[in-house]
Enzyme design. Structure first.
Site, PDB file in Angstrom:
ATOM      1  NE  ARG A   1      -3.763   2.890   3.331  1.00  0.00           N
ATOM      2  CZ  ARG A   1      -3.948   3.123   3.475  1.00  0.00           C
ATOM      3  NH1 ARG A   1      -5.243   1.899   4.145  1.00  0.00           N
ATOM      4  NH2 ARG A   1      -5.385   4.025   3.579  1.00  0.00           N
TER       5      ARG A   1
ATOM      6  CG  ASN B   1     -11.758  -0.638  -0.293  1.00  0.00           C
ATOM      7  OD1 ASN B   1     -12.329  -1.146  -0.536  1.00  0.00           O
ATOM      8  ND2 ASN B   1     -10.819  -0.226   0.827  1.00  0.00           N
TER       9      ASN B   1
ATOM     10  CB  CYS C   1     -18.446   0.029   0.925  1.00  0.00           C
ATOM     11  SG  CYS C   1     -17.145   1.412   0.995  1.00  0.00           S
TER      12      CYS C   1
ATOM     13  CG  HIS D   1     -14.420   3.983  -2.238  1.00  0.00           C
ATOM     14  ND1 HIS D   1     -13.370   3.444  -1.994  1.00  0.00           N
ATOM     15  CD2 HIS D   1     -14.806   3.403  -1.703  1.00  0.00           C
ATOM     16  CE1 HIS D   1     -13.495   2.867  -0.881  1.00  0.00           C
ATOM     17  NE2 HIS D   1     -14.047   2.474  -0.764  1.00  0.00           N
TER      18      HIS D   1
ATOM     19  CE1 TYR E   1     -11.562   6.402  -0.667  1.00  0.00           C
ATOM     20  CE2 TYR E   1     -13.892   6.471   0.593  1.00  0.00           C
ATOM     21  CZ  TYR E   1     -12.465   6.015   0.338  1.00  0.00           C
ATOM     22  OH  TYR E   1     -11.490   4.848   1.194  1.00  0.00           O
TER      23      TYR E   1
END
Length: 440
Positions: free
Chosen positions: A97, A151, A172, A202, A255
């Site tokens: 990440r 995700n 989510c 998102h 987002y």
């Protein structure tokens, strides 16, 4: 779906999120009586799994609920005969990440876990692993529901729906968090509130707010214009411009700030990175280290409040409510990720969308939209969905051309030479996790 025995397998059981799930299973036990809970992880996560398993057992023992808990590294045995399989995995863990966030920043682009080039890299690593899990579900638990919290949830859901026969629902915590914030804004119970959400994971919009049967959408948009709030813990809480919100005619999800406030969001991220050398991934590493030290304490028998810093608030609410509703054939309405099937007419039938669904024993049933999407929503939605279609194709087949086009058309990139350079670096930095691209 009422059964005497109810088995849940949690793939990625050593996740710091797991105490949220355990908390939810305990609180809703009377409506969702789990008899067997299996937490499974990989060898690299063995220590975390042991710590989580010990805490989970203490939580269950303190609750007095007759849930049998097991931890294992044997994924097949965990899945065998399960009624629900939940996935909360991170391929490459937080180090991957961190790279996902830092590579785009080095090119002057937003670096984020699920959006843009960072989300693209994560999808390439994650989708093949999820499809491997699905093949085991098809063999060992063909009637099970896959509840995916991994995700990028929308991309994962689309890949599963297109390439497997597994009954899959993408989940989510953003929709349930948004509903809680609207209920708090109006000081009403959630049961008295209906919101219509439409879009993809998102990238969804709240297009309708109804309280006690009265449409309050116009009033709601006036209340939030020029105000902060309605964000997530991992996203800077920049205020929405009042004129802009009025022109959209809906509440953009948190987002959307990456699209509608692109330059300002980049400055926020890059400033922090230049000053500290850190991104959100590095913050999460610190939070996780703190959490696991707490989890080790033998006196801890409940989820600690510090878990909310991790960004997983209300995960248990979303996950357990969904499984509980399927189990009880409840017919209530939840916002989840499902196959489009004509609900959003401007998108292909086979893609994944995130919309209101009636939850029955055979899974979610999407609800028709109250009105057609206006062009200001439709345009952004279509191009990001096209990016997602190409990304799924790239992840499944190691299709370099699809990958290049996915990055090129994404609104946060939008340049073919930049996309080509990004793609090369992403493939090199993630080579160990991308065998599908070995001939690229």
């Amino acid at each position: 779906m009422q059964k005497d025995r109810l088995k849940i397998a949690v793939i990625g059981g050593g996740s710091s999120y797991t105490p949220e799930l355990i908390d939810g299973l305990i609180r809703y036990y009377d409506q969702f009586p789990v008899t067997e809970l299996i937490l499974v992880d990989i060898e690299q996560g063995a220590d975390k799994l042991r710590i989580i398993g010990d805490l989970a057992q203490r939580m269950i023992t303190a609750s007095g609920k007759p849930i049998k808990l097991h931890t294992t590294m044997d994924r097949r045995e965990a899945i065998r005969g399960a009624d629900f399989v939940t996935t909360q995995i991170r391929v490459g863990m937080l180090d991957a990440r961190s790279r996902d966030e830092k590579i785009p920043l080095s090119y002057g682009l937003i670096g984020q876990e699920t959006t843009g080039a960072g989300g693209f890299a994560k999808a390439l690593r994650t989708i093949p692993v999820i499809l491997d899990i699905c093949r085991e579900i098809e063999e060992l638990a063909p009637d099970a529901f896959l509840i995916n919290f991994t995700n990028p949830a929308g991309l994962v859901t689309e890949a599963v729906n297109k390439h497997t026969k597994v009954k899959s629902v993408g989940l989510c915590n953003l929709p349930i968090d948004t509903k809680m914030q609207i209920a708090e804004l109006y000081d009403v119970n959630q049961e008295d509130l209906f919101i219509e959400m439409v879009g993809i994971n998102h990238l969804n919009w709240t297009t309708k707010v109804v309280i006690d049967g009265k449409d309050q959408t116009e009033d709601f948009l006036k209340k939030i214009a020029g105000a902060s709030g309605f964000s997530m813990k991992n996203i800077p809480d920049l205020e929405w411009d009042s004129q802009f919100i009025s022109s959209v005619g809906a509440l953009p999800c948190a987002y959307h700030r990456y699209y509608y406030m692109k330059d300002e969001m980049f400055r926020e991220m890059n400033s922090k990175f230049q000053e500290t050398g850190k991104t959100r991934a590095d913050d999460v590493k610190e939070v996780e280290a703190e959490l696991f030290e707490l989890y080790k304490k033998p006196e801890l028998v409940s989820k600690p409040p510090q878990l909310e810093k991790r960004g997983g608030a209300y995960y248990s609410e979303a996950a357990v409510q969904l499984m509980k509703s399927i189990y009880n054939d409840s017919g209530d309405i939840q916002v989840v990720n499902v196959r489009n099937g004509g609900i959003i007419s401007c998108l292909p039938d086979e893609v994944s969308i995130e919309v209101n669904c009636v939850i029955k024993s055979d899974g979610p049933h999407p609800i028709s939209l109250s009105k057609a999407l206006p062009p200001q929503i439709r345009g952004l939605l279509q191009i990001v969905k096209a990016y997602e279609e190409l990304t799924v194709q790239a992840a499944v087949f190691g299709d370099y051309n699809a990958a290049l086009q996915a990055l090129t058309i994404h609104p946060l990139i939008g340049d073919e030479q930049l996309a080509k350079s990004l793609l090369s670096e992403i493939l090199v930095q993630n080579e160990a996790y991308l065998p599908q691209f070995k001939n690229a």
